[in-house]
Design an enzyme around this catalytic site. Sequence first.
Site, mmCIF file in Angstrom:
data_model
loop_
_atom_site.group_PDB
_atom_site.id
_atom_site.type_symbol
_atom_site.label_atom_id
_atom_site.label_comp_id
_atom_site.label_asym_id
_atom_site.label_seq_id
_atom_site.Cartn_x
_atom_site.Cartn_y
_atom_site.Cartn_z
ATOM 1 N N HIS A 232 -1.084 -37.180 -21.020
ATOM 2 C CA HIS A 232 -0.466 -36.758 -19.757
ATOM 3 C C HIS A 232 -1.134 -35.537 -19.148
ATOM 4 C CE1 HIS A 232 2.023 -33.818 -22.129
ATOM 5 N NE2 HIS A 232 1.948 -33.134 -20.994
ATOM 6 N N ASP B 242 0.883 -40.837 -26.152
ATOM 7 C CA ASP B 242 0.478 -39.673 -25.355
ATOM 8 C C ASP B 242 -0.603 -38.901 -26.113
ATOM 9 O OD1 ASP B 242 0.337 -37.717 -23.446
ATOM 10 O OD2 ASP B 242 2.315 -36.854 -23.854
ATOM 11 N N GLY C 37 2.637 -25.888 -19.887
ATOM 12 C CA GLY C 37 1.372 -25.233 -20.188
ATOM 13 C C GLY C 37 1.000 -25.333 -21.650
ATOM 14 N N GLY D 80 -0.283 -30.761 -24.840
ATOM 15 C CA GLY D 80 -1.582 -31.083 -25.406
ATOM 16 C C GLY D 80 -1.978 -30.235 -26.590
#
Length: 267
Positions: A73, A119, A212, A215
């Site tokens: 994403h 993801d 933020g 990932g």
Amino acid sequence: MFRFVLLAIFLGYAYSCGVPAYQPNLSRVVNGEDVRPNSWPWQISLQYQGTSGWGHTCGGTLIADNWVLTAAHCISSTRTYRVYLGKHNLKNEEEGSIAISPEKIIVHENWNSFLIINDIALIKLSQPVEVSDKIQPACLPAEGAILANDFPCYVTGWGRLYTNGPIADNLQQALLPVVDHATCTQRDWWGSQVKTTMVCAGGDGVVSGCNGDSGGPLNCQAASGSWEVHGIVSFGSGISCNYIKKPTVFTRVSAYNSWISQKIASN
């Protein structure tokens, strides 16, 4: 198996995966704190080029000298990206840090943005990074590895310091204990939205990943002392960054060992 392949890649270096030159300060702080500089040397800042320059958008994890693991994403086909390695403070110029452009970005072919499944993405760097005391890879967990409930892990990233707050300048860390699948899938937790390919951590209403941090890694220490990336920050509560019974949900890396190894081998 793949973990040992990665270790073999680094036999020519003085640094092995998951063993930082500067040991992290593992206090029991649960609401986030500045990390000891370069103590999570596999943490990267994924940045995109905007009208006013480069900006941080997501975190990621160095897993080999030219491969980074992040969330699907985080990737948009319309953006130009760079990977910043060896960073502590996003605003300052820092010795030993380096920005490298991607050669290739591989998003999982079954990534589904509506269900938020698969993801995961890989970034192949356009040049190998020189492993140093400030830039080192994390280890991958064993295929299928499942952590016990309340296992102490740490989330790291430059995400918002609180709901709707500013992005952090300095890399942050916070203790985020694992929540087992049976608990996380309870109706008043995440329910059926959480799949077996995910891992939950946090949910005490005090700390979680935030915008933020996406990932970035869920860092968990193995019995050997090395650090493994067991999760990739995927999603959390849309109400608050630290909503009770809504732990941060991570893509479970150990569910994707074969996918990771296959993509690296063929690219």
